[in-house]
Design an enzyme around this catalytic site. Sequence first.
Site, PDB file in Angstrom:
ATOM      1  N   LYS A  45       0.835  -1.205   0.000  1.00 14.16           N
ATOM      2  CA  LYS A  45       0.000   0.000   0.000  1.00 14.16           C
ATOM      3  C   LYS A  45       0.866   1.250   0.000  1.00 14.16           C
ATOM      4  CE  LYS A  45      -3.802  -0.572   2.360  1.00 14.16           C
ATOM      5  NZ  LYS A  45      -4.395  -0.866   3.682  1.00 14.16           N
ATOM      6  N   ARG A 113      -3.444   3.060   8.353  1.00 16.04           N
ATOM      7  CA  ARG A 113      -3.703   1.884   7.522  1.00 16.04           C
ATOM      8  C   ARG A 113      -2.526   0.926   7.564  1.00 16.04           C
ATOM      9  NH1 ARG A 113      -4.703   4.630   1.775  1.00 16.04           N
ATOM     10  NH2 ARG A 113      -5.918   2.727   1.408  1.00 16.04           N
ATOM     11  N   GLY A 122      -7.031 -10.103   6.959  1.00 12.89           N
ATOM     12  CA  GLY A 122      -6.799 -10.751   8.241  1.00 12.89           C
ATOM     13  C   GLY A 122      -5.959  -9.884   9.147  1.00 12.89           C
ATOM     14  N   MET A 124      -4.911  -5.797  10.518  1.00 11.03           N
ATOM     15  CA  MET A 124      -5.723  -4.789  11.180  1.00 11.03           C
ATOM     16  C   MET A 124      -6.617  -4.007  10.224  1.00 11.03           C
ATOM     17  SD  MET A 124      -4.722  -1.555  13.416  1.00 11.03           S
ATOM     18  CE  MET A 124      -5.058  -0.502  12.034  1.00 11.03           C
ATOM     19  N   ARG A 357      -3.196  -1.476  -6.632  1.00 12.64           N
ATOM     20  CA  ARG A 357      -2.328  -2.661  -6.558  1.00 12.64           C
ATOM     21  C   ARG A 357      -2.687  -3.575  -7.721  1.00 12.64           C
ATOM     22  NH1 ARG A 357      -5.243  -4.903  -1.183  1.00 12.64           N
ATOM     23  NH2 ARG A 357      -7.326  -4.896  -2.041  1.00 12.64           N
ATOM     24  N   HIS A 476      -7.007 -40.787   2.237  1.00  9.66           N
ATOM     25  CA  HIS A 476      -7.518 -41.541   1.096  1.00  9.66           C
ATOM     26  C   HIS A 476      -8.456 -40.676   0.257  1.00  9.66           C
ATOM     27  CE1 HIS A 476     -10.357 -44.375  -0.863  1.00  9.66           C
ATOM     28  NE2 HIS A 476      -9.242 -45.024  -1.127  1.00  9.66           N
ATOM     29  N   ARG A 583      -0.955 -47.764 -10.957  1.00 13.89           N
ATOM     30  CA  ARG A 583      -0.993 -48.608  -9.759  1.00 13.89           C
ATOM     31  C   ARG A 583      -1.875 -49.805 -10.060  1.00 13.89           C
ATOM     32  NH1 ARG A 583      -2.823 -43.659  -8.622  1.00 13.89           N
ATOM     33  NH2 ARG A 583      -1.612 -42.183  -7.385  1.00 13.89           N
ATOM     34  N   ARG A 639       3.553 -50.186 -12.125  1.00 16.02           N
ATOM     35  CA  ARG A 639       4.102 -50.639 -10.847  1.00 16.02           C
ATOM     36  C   ARG A 639       3.495 -51.983 -10.485  1.00 16.02           C
ATOM     37  NH1 ARG A 639       2.851 -47.166  -5.582  1.00 16.02           N
ATOM     38  NH2 ARG A 639       0.790 -48.056  -5.918  1.00 16.02           N
ATOM     39  N   GLU A 774      11.612 -45.238  -2.511  1.00 14.03           N
ATOM     40  CA  GLU A 774      10.696 -44.719  -1.493  1.00 14.03           C
ATOM     41  C   GLU A 774      11.117 -45.105  -0.086  1.00 14.03           C
ATOM     42  OE1 GLU A 774       6.798 -46.323  -2.371  1.00 14.03           O
ATOM     43  OE2 GLU A 774       7.672 -48.072  -3.321  1.00 14.03           O
ATOM     44  N   SER A 793      11.976 -43.923 -10.017  1.00 18.37           N
ATOM     45  CA  SER A 793      10.879 -42.988  -9.853  1.00 18.37           C
ATOM     46  C   SER A 793      10.722 -42.777  -8.355  1.00 18.37           C
ATOM     47  CB  SER A 793       9.597 -43.571 -10.451  1.00 18.37           C
ATOM     48  OG  SER A 793       8.526 -42.723 -10.147  1.00 18.37           O
ATOM     49  N   GLY A 795       9.024 -42.248  -5.165  1.00 17.87           N
ATOM     50  CA  GLY A 795       7.689 -42.283  -4.570  1.00 17.87           C
ATOM     51  C   GLY A 795       7.735 -41.415  -3.334  1.00 17.87           C
ATOM     52  N   THR A 796       7.533 -40.117  -3.527  1.00 21.16           N
ATOM     53  CA  THR A 796       7.821 -39.198  -2.416  1.00 21.16           C
ATOM     54  C   THR A 796       6.782 -39.245  -1.295  1.00 21.16           C
ATOM     55  OG1 THR A 796       6.891 -37.462  -3.790  1.00 21.16           O
ATOM     56  CG2 THR A 796       9.294 -37.610  -3.678  1.00 21.16           C
ATOM     57  N   ASN A 797       5.631 -39.855  -1.550  1.00 27.04           N
ATOM     58  CA  ASN A 797       4.689 -40.020  -0.425  1.00 27.04           C
ATOM     59  C   ASN A 797       5.317 -40.936   0.616  1.00 27.04           C
ATOM     60  OD1 ASN A 797       2.916 -38.546  -1.897  1.00 27.04           O
ATOM     61  ND2 ASN A 797       1.541 -40.236  -2.383  1.00 27.04           N
ATOM     62  N   ASP A 798       5.696 -42.134   0.167  1.00 23.32           N
ATOM     63  CA  ASP A 798       6.293 -43.071   1.107  1.00 23.32           C
ATOM     64  C   ASP A 798       7.670 -42.602   1.557  1.00 23.32           C
ATOM     65  OD1 ASP A 798       4.757 -45.275   1.984  1.00 23.32           O
ATOM     66  OD2 ASP A 798       4.645 -45.983  -0.091  1.00 23.32           O
ATOM     67  N   CYS A 860       6.896 -39.418  -8.642  1.00 27.25           N
ATOM     68  CA  CYS A 860       5.491 -39.738  -8.885  1.00 27.25           C
ATOM     69  C   CYS A 860       4.603 -39.584  -7.658  1.00 27.25           C
ATOM     70  CB  CYS A 860       5.359 -41.155  -9.443  1.00 27.25           C
ATOM     71  SG  CYS A 860       5.915 -42.409  -8.291  1.00 27.25           S
ATOM     72  N   TYR A 880      11.501 -36.109 -15.410  1.00 26.13           N
ATOM     73  CA  TYR A 880      10.068 -35.843 -15.495  1.00 26.13           C
ATOM     74  C   TYR A 880       9.418 -35.817 -14.115  1.00 26.13           C
ATOM     75  CZ  TYR A 880       9.211 -40.818 -14.579  1.00 26.13           C
ATOM     76  OH  TYR A 880       9.158 -42.041 -13.991  1.00 26.13           O
TER      77      TYR A 880
HETATM   78  P1  ADP Z   1      -7.676  -2.354   3.232  1.00 29.22           P
HETATM   79  O1  ADP Z   1      -6.262  -2.723   3.329  1.00 29.22           O
HETATM   80  O2  ADP Z   1      -8.588  -3.228   4.008  1.00 29.22           O
HETATM   81  O3  ADP Z   1      -8.117  -2.111   1.819  1.00 29.22           O
HETATM   82  P2  ADP Z   1      -7.418   0.485   3.492  1.00 29.22           P
HETATM   83  O4  ADP Z   1      -6.304   0.983   4.337  1.00 29.22           O
HETATM   84  O5  ADP Z   1      -7.226   0.525   2.043  1.00 29.22           O
HETATM   85  O6  ADP Z   1      -7.810  -0.965   3.994  1.00 29.22           O
HETATM   86  O7  ADP Z   1      -8.680   1.319   3.897  1.00 29.22           O
HETATM   87  C1  ADP Z   1      -9.959   0.951   3.524  1.00 29.22           C
HETATM   88  C2  ADP Z   1     -10.743   2.130   3.042  1.00 29.22           C
HETATM   89  O8  ADP Z   1     -10.692   3.191   3.982  1.00 29.22           O
HETATM   90  C3  ADP Z   1     -10.240   2.747   1.766  1.00 29.22           C
HETATM   91  O9  ADP Z   1     -10.666   2.060   0.642  1.00 29.22           O
HETATM   92  C4  ADP Z   1     -10.859   4.110   1.834  1.00 29.22           C
HETATM   93  O10 ADP Z   1     -12.190   4.059   1.387  1.00 29.22           O
HETATM   94  C5  ADP Z   1     -10.823   4.409   3.302  1.00 29.22           C
HETATM   95  N1  ADP Z   1      -9.687   5.286   3.597  1.00 29.22           N
HETATM   96  C6  ADP Z   1      -8.455   4.944   3.998  1.00 29.22           C
HETATM   97  N2  ADP Z   1      -7.683   6.035   4.145  1.00 29.22           N
HETATM   98  C7  ADP Z   1      -8.447   7.095   3.818  1.00 29.22           C
HETATM   99  C8  ADP Z   1      -8.229   8.503   3.755  1.00 29.22           C
HETATM  100  N3  ADP Z   1      -7.048   9.043   4.053  1.00 29.22           N
HETATM  101  N4  ADP Z   1      -9.256   9.271   3.376  1.00 29.22           N
HETATM  102  C9  ADP Z   1     -10.446   8.732   3.070  1.00 29.22           C
HETATM  103  N5  ADP Z   1     -10.726   7.437   3.111  1.00 29.22           N
HETATM  104  C10 ADP Z   1      -9.736   6.609   3.484  1.00 29.22           C
HETATM  105 MG    MG Z   2       4.696 -46.424  -2.074  1.00 29.12          MG
HETATM  106 MG    MG Z   3      -7.730  -0.860   0.623  1.00 39.23          MG
END
Ligand code: ADP
Ligand code: MG
Ligand code: MG
Length: 912
Positions: A45, A113, A122, A124, A357, A476, A583, A639, A774, A793, A795-798, A860, A880
């Site tokens: 970002k 951000r 996942g 913040m 991005r 399995h 097999r 085999r 293997e 060949s 047999g990387t599982n075994d 394999c 291969y």
């Molecule tokens: P994520 O990584 O989840 O996309 P962002 O940091 O991009 O989170 O923020 C999510 C949203 O928050 C952005 O798409 C935007 O709409 C809003 N946002 C973030 N920074 C600003 C800012 N400086 N001004 C206005 N909106 C913002």
């Molecule tokens: Mg085997």
């Molecule tokens: Mg964003």
Amino acid sequence: MTQGAVEQQLADQASSTKTSTKYVYFFGGGSADGNGKMKEVLGGKGAGLAEMTNAGLPVPPGFTIQTEACREYMRGAVDAGVDTEMLSALHRLEKLQGQKLGAGENPLLVSVRSGAKFSMPGMMDTILNLGLNDKAVEALAKRSNNPRFAYDSYRRLIQMFGDVVLDVPKKKFEHIFDAIKHREGVKFDYELKPEALQEIIVEYKKLVKKETKKDFPQDPLDQLVQARDAVFRSWQNDRAKTYRRINHIDDWLGTAVNVQAMVFGNLGENSGTGVGFTRNPATGERVFFGEYLMNAQGEDVVSGVRTPLPISELERVMPTVYDHLRAITWKMEKHYRDMQDFEFTIQDGKLYMLQTRNGKRTGLAAVRVAIDMVREGLISQEEAVFRVEPNQLYDFLVPRLDEKGANVEVLATGLPASPGAAVGQIVFSAEDAVKHHTNGSYPVIILVRGETTPEDIAGMEVAAGILTSRGGMTSHAAVVTRGMGKCCVAGAGDCVVDEAKKELRVKGKIYKQGDWISLDGTTGRVIEGKLKTIPAQPDDADLVKFMSWVDPLRRLKVRANADIPRDAKQARLFGAEGIGLCRTEHMFFAEDRIEHMRTMILAENEKDRRDALKKLLPMQRADFVGLFKSMESLPVTIRLLDPPLHEFLPQRDDLLVQIARLEETKPRSPKLKELRTLLARVEDLHETNPMLGLRGCRLGIAFPEITEMHARAIFEAAVNVKNHGGEPHVEVMVPLIGSIDEMRNQASIIRRVADQVFKEKGVTVDYMVGTMIELPRAALTADQIAEEAEFFSFGTNDLTQTTYGISRDDINKFLPAYLKAGIFKQDPFATLDQSGVGTLVKMATAKGRNTRPTLKVGICGEHGGDPESVKFCHKIGLNYVSCSPFRLLTARLAAAQAALEEKQGGLVHTNK
Ligand code: ADP
Ligand code: MG
Ligand code: MG
């Protein structure tokens, strides 16, 4: 703490140390300290914001605290330079904007951000409107002449800050908000009157006080420091860790923190916020794609509270802004030479860019965009090859769920054991699956089991998808479905599968036989009800074209694991250049064979055994004829019988029950005697550790007539095909060899039978005898084994199982703990352990070729279809890889990428 006090403290800390690292990078006023290449330092970002600023695009100014600060935070001591540089960057920002953070008549507000090198859901959540407090909100209301906007912004800050920094449960904020909304009788957030928003703020602050025993922080700088540290901490939360593990992202990269002046999309009907893609991320079509909302802020667009409008609508209502947005995003796409995923805000009719991005896309879109961009002259053909991740090609081969507009309720999430989707009616046994398939009562069947065994094969054949509550990525169910190209969710621990009652219990609901569910084997989700699916497109014209660029690049050959002619045909369709593993035992599970197989196993002397084998011979021969024919002149590795014999016999417990029943009802029945003999034999064959018992070449050494029959079936089939104008290339593979003496023993039988058959028929066929490596002992003595074996060949599982001493059927008991503790980065049965097992492979290859320079070497196991493992095989010079038909495209692409990377001097590309 007052504002002054915090500032003083930071300054004090700062003056105590000096450092040469640059921690903070400014962007704004037409240029930036950093640039787009600095993802490692600034995060994706931050790098994007710097690059856009440098390109003169309208980006609100701000600064990025680099990832090193986060790493220091993890190590427990953040350099004081971080605070000093942050403060001076803040002052620079204040000066540029002519505002002060959270103070004065026109207070500066910022967003905080997170942003790591790889985009990572996942981590913040973003905090908006930071800097607001009881005083600043009044100033904002006055200055903007829009109290609704000011109070709305403040309540958002308390809510976001409370949730992500102070750990106050989000639900509790929502509860307050919804109650007041309900009382006011309004449907949408923006309809709330300023007074109602003020009341919400009071309640929010009470909640914060109650939950944290402290007031909501009023000092803007205190807010900023707390938010920054929360971003650092979020790198370590469970969601983020899990995401990194699944995507193989290094835990030590750390995240950057972006602090950026706010622009407001919630100022009124002339303001708004939105997200978009320069091309369609689902199909790859070159159309502008996106959504927006007027009078909204941040995540409103994706939160689902209000339904966003398609971007085309913006063209109608704000044509100038729309044109500007298109022009900018086109420019970005050209600049980055890849499809862009962007975020923007419109404040009072003026457009601001907040993020850009490279856009994530489906496999279908990845291929299409790559091809289009080559045509448009944006990228070269070689670059295009890296624009698709090998695993993504799976999308063409399997159906997918169509989630557009659907109500998706996830019941449980298991392991994504075999990708694709299946929507069907559930059954709980293989028999029921076959029954309902045969009588046509269930058009599409999903087989639900605790786990599957070889006896379920018939049911798995007719099912469209498999769900198990136990078992891992190499259980399995997982291995067999991947071979079949069928979707499978394995080890969904939240599902209680009651096979006796024919019930699936999950999330407090009970599903009975015949109920509909939807499975997504690509994500491991088990979904309520009947979703729509999008069918597979293996002959897609774009795909064919793309693969025609890929194939000439690779050095590694790609073969398929296929046991029956149908799979072989499929494999050729997907580009197999031979069969790397057939097999034979899989041929014996079929209805008409298992009886003879059992008789053979139960035979108490050689003569009886030979009689039973004679019955099996023509069946095997016919199968091999089919295989050789469908592969034409391509090599086919067969085999010899490998698994422990008891796998073909009835279960001991079942026999005991049957016997007890007969003893009661028909004690004189001849059947009873038969069953008792069977039981005795089953008990005879019982092994404490069948994986290390009578299996592999040990079977053929203990019972040479088995190897003889196999060899005869193979060579007679080959001669037959040759007589009909074919050109079979046979490779006979002896499993589980540990020493040269075992190899000699089996090879001499095979060669003797070959000579006999050739003499009888007056025809000779090209063939080789080789072995599967293997066992560690085979790898260690590979130089000796190569005296006898013409090919190896792996047999990387075994080999993984025996090198680690881990049973692949039991790894799930501790795999989660190992992953959590960081001992394993990934399941070693899914991705080859390069430093351990890989070393054995490398060493054995070298030793083998030392003895026999022409030694053909392949792999394999399941790893043959895993991109990282394929690249490893390329690097160490194997001839291969062999994988299940449905992984062939993946293996072909991975092999081509490996060759290109090598050519480009070890440059590793990534699309993450
Ligand atoms: P994520 O990584 O989840 O996309 P962002 O940091 O991009 O989170 O923020 C999510 C949203 O928050 C952005 O798409 C935007 O709409 C809003 N946002 C973030 N920074 C600003 C800012 N400086 N001004 C206005 N909106 C913002
Ligand atoms: Mg085997
Ligand atoms: Mg964003």
